[in-house]
Design an enzyme around this catalytic site. Sequence first.
Site, PDB file in Angstrom:
ATOM      1  CD  GLU A 135      -3.120  -1.357   1.909  1.00  0.00           C
ATOM      2  OE1 GLU A 135      -3.208  -0.564   2.842  1.00  0.00           O
ATOM      3  OE2 GLU A 135      -3.943  -2.284   1.736  1.00  0.00           O
TER       4      GLU A 135
HETATM    5  C1  HEM Z   1      -9.330  -1.258   4.400  1.00  0.00           C
HETATM    6  C2  HEM Z   1      -8.756   3.350   5.826  1.00  0.00           C
HETATM    7  C3  HEM Z   1      -5.026   3.688   2.756  1.00  0.00           C
HETATM    8  C4  HEM Z   1      -6.623  -0.274   0.508  1.00  0.00           C
HETATM    9  C5  HEM Z   1      -9.519  -0.052   5.027  1.00  0.00           C
HETATM   10  C6  HEM Z   1     -10.481   0.211   6.084  1.00  0.00           C
HETATM   11  C7  HEM Z   1     -10.347   1.508   6.463  1.00  0.00           C
HETATM   12  C8  HEM Z   1      -9.289   2.078   5.667  1.00  0.00           C
HETATM   13  C9  HEM Z   1     -11.140   2.254   7.521  1.00  0.00           C
HETATM   14  C10 HEM Z   1     -11.460  -0.815   6.655  1.00  0.00           C
HETATM   15  C11 HEM Z   1     -12.841  -0.624   6.118  1.00  0.00           C
HETATM   16  C12 HEM Z   1     -13.705  -1.807   6.492  1.00  0.00           C
HETATM   17  O1  HEM Z   1     -13.199  -2.801   7.006  1.00  0.00           O
HETATM   18  O2  HEM Z   1     -14.908  -1.765   6.226  1.00  0.00           O
HETATM   19  C13 HEM Z   1      -7.572   3.756   5.226  1.00  0.00           C
HETATM   20  C14 HEM Z   1      -6.781   4.916   5.634  1.00  0.00           C
HETATM   21  C15 HEM Z   1      -5.718   4.994   4.786  1.00  0.00           C
HETATM   22  C16 HEM Z   1      -5.871   3.904   3.825  1.00  0.00           C
HETATM   23  C17 HEM Z   1      -7.096   5.812   6.802  1.00  0.00           C
HETATM   24  C18 HEM Z   1      -4.572   5.956   4.810  1.00  0.00           C
HETATM   25  C19 HEM Z   1      -3.812   6.072   5.939  1.00  0.00           C
HETATM   26  C20 HEM Z   1      -5.220   2.710   1.814  1.00  0.00           C
HETATM   27  C21 HEM Z   1      -4.456   2.601   0.594  1.00  0.00           C
HETATM   28  C22 HEM Z   1      -4.902   1.480  -0.048  1.00  0.00           C
HETATM   29  C23 HEM Z   1      -5.939   0.895   0.793  1.00  0.00           C
HETATM   30  C24 HEM Z   1      -3.411   3.589   0.120  1.00  0.00           C
HETATM   31  C25 HEM Z   1      -4.493   0.903  -1.385  1.00  0.00           C
HETATM   32  C26 HEM Z   1      -3.200   0.871  -1.786  1.00  0.00           C
HETATM   33  C27 HEM Z   1      -7.381  -0.944   1.436  1.00  0.00           C
HETATM   34  C28 HEM Z   1      -7.746  -2.343   1.322  1.00  0.00           C
HETATM   35  C29 HEM Z   1      -8.484  -2.642   2.476  1.00  0.00           C
HETATM   36  C30 HEM Z   1      -8.593  -1.407   3.245  1.00  0.00           C
HETATM   37  C31 HEM Z   1      -7.396  -3.293   0.177  1.00  0.00           C
HETATM   38  C32 HEM Z   1      -9.027  -4.021   2.866  1.00  0.00           C
HETATM   39  C33 HEM Z   1      -7.831  -4.817   3.390  1.00  0.00           C
HETATM   40  C34 HEM Z   1      -8.197  -6.078   4.143  1.00  0.00           C
HETATM   41  O3  HEM Z   1      -9.335  -6.298   4.504  1.00  0.00           O
HETATM   42  O4  HEM Z   1      -7.266  -6.869   4.380  1.00  0.00           O
HETATM   43  N1  HEM Z   1      -8.813   1.108   4.800  1.00  0.00           N
HETATM   44  N2  HEM Z   1      -6.974   3.162   4.144  1.00  0.00           N
HETATM   45  N3  HEM Z   1      -6.114   1.678   1.885  1.00  0.00           N
HETATM   46  N4  HEM Z   1      -7.891  -0.409   2.592  1.00  0.00           N
HETATM   47 FE1  HEM Z   1      -7.471   1.395   3.332  1.00  0.00          FE
END
Ligand code: HEM
Length: 343
Positions: A135
Site C-alpha cells: 500500500e
Molecule cells: C481497508 C482506511 C489507505 C486499501 C480499510 C479500512 C479503512 C481504511 C477504515 C477498513 C474498512 C472496512 O473494514 O470496512 C484507510 C486509511 C488509509 C488507507 C485511513 C490511509 C492512511 C489505503 C491505501 C490502499 C488501501 C493507500 C491501497 C493501496 C485498502 C484495502 C483494504 C482497506 C485493500 C481491505 C484490506 C483487508 O481487509 O485486508 N482502509 N486506508 N487503503 N484499505 Fe485502506
Amino acid sequence: MRTLNPVLLSSLLLIANIAQADALRERANTLFKPVPDKVSEVRGQPVSEAQAVLGHKLWFDPRLSRSHIISCNTCHNLSLGGVDSVTTSIGHGWQKGPRNSPTVLNSVFNAAQFWDGRAEDLQAQAKGPVQASVEMNNTPERVEQTLKSIPAYVSEFKKAFPKDSDPVSFDNMALAIEAFEVGLTTPNAPFDRYLTGDDKALSDKQKTGLALFMDAGCAGCHNGVNLGGQGYFPFGVIQRPGAEVLPEADKGRFTVTNTASDEYVFRAAPLRNVALTAPYFHSGEVWELEQAVAIMGDSQLGRQLDADEVNAITAFLHSLTGDQPQVAYPVLPTSTATTPKPE
Ligand code: HEM
Ligand code: HEM
C-alpha cells in the site's frame, strides 16, 4: 347474502394495506437502524474538531506514503463512494494488493475493521496501510520525520493534541485520521427515510426486496446500522463459491485467530452505499450487484433466487445510498528542505 357496501369495502382494504405497510416497517425497525446525522463520540470521548481538521489534511496527503503519490484517498476515493473501483487495490510501485478496498463511508459503525476484522477500530486500522508494503510502504519513523519537517503540521498537531509533550507522532496521526473518518457518514438514504416513517421513500419493488431480504435470511447476517459489519461468517455457509470468487489462498479470519473453524470466514460485508462500491466481495471479482446477490443466495442460504427476487433485492440495496459527505480537497502545507524525498 348481503354484499358489503363498496365504500366500506375500499376503506377496509385501505386499512389492511396500511396495517401491512406498518408491519413491514415495524419489522424492519427491529433489525436495522438509520444512519445518524452525526457521530460525536468515539470510545466514549467527544470527537475533537481540531483533530478532525488535521485528519482531513492527512487523509489527502500523499507524503504519508514512501512514494509521495499514494494517499488514503487513492484507494478510498471520496468522490467514488469511498472505494477505488478496481478488483484489488494498486499500491506502492504499482503492486496489486490481495483484496478489494472496502468503503470507508460509515466504517465507524463496524464492530471491527478489514474484511477479516483484524483491526479493532479506526485508529488501529489507520496505522496498517501506511506501513503495508503493497500500500503506502512507509515506516512510522519516516512519517514522523516527514510531518516534523513541515512547520504548519507541527503547529496543527500541537493544537490538536495540546496535552501531549511530543504531539507529532505516528499514533496521533492515526487518531487524527480517525477523527476525520468518523465524519464520513451517509445519512438520509431512502431506506432511512422509510424507517423513520416516509412510506413513499421506497418504491413497491424496493419494499418487496426489503421483505425478501428479511424473509430469505439475508438480514440474519446483514443487520444493524450498516446492514453488516458486525459478525463473522464462513463465505460459503451452505456452498463455497468457486475459486474465481473465493480464491483459495485467502483464508480470511483464520489468519487472525489461527482456528481451523475460521477458514474462509469473513466479516459480513456492510451494505450501506453498496450500489456505489462495485466490484464486490473481498476478491473484487464480481462487478454486477445482481450477481453478488445471487451468489449470496446460493452460498449463504442454499436458495436459488429467481430473477424477480434478485431484481427486487437489488432494488432494495439501491435504497441504501445516502447523502455523500461533501469533502473539500484541502490545500496542504508545503514540504521543506528537510522533508524526506520520495523513494
Ligand atoms: C481497508 C482506511 C489507505 C486499501 C480499510 C479500512 C479503512 C481504511 C477504515 C477498513 C474498512 C472496512 O473494514 O470496512 C484507510 C486509511 C488509509 C488507507 C485511513 C490511509 C492512511 C489505503 C491505501 C490502499 C488501501 C493507500 C491501497 C493501496 C485498502 C484495502 C483494504 C482497506 C485493500 C481491505 C484490506 C483487508 O481487509 O485486508 N482502509 N486506508 N487503503 N484499505 Fe485502506
Ligand atoms: C457479502 C448481500 C446473505 C454473509 C455480501 C455482499 C452482498 C451481500 C451484496 C457483497 C458486499 C461487498 O462486496 O461490498 C447479501 C444478500 C443476502 C446475503 C442479498 C441474502 C440473499 C448473507 C448471509 C450471510 C452473509 C445469510 C451469513 C451467513 C456475508 C459475508 C460477506 C457478504 C461473510 C463477505 C464475503 C466476502 O468475504 O467477500 N452480501 N448477503 N450474507 N455476506 Fe451477504
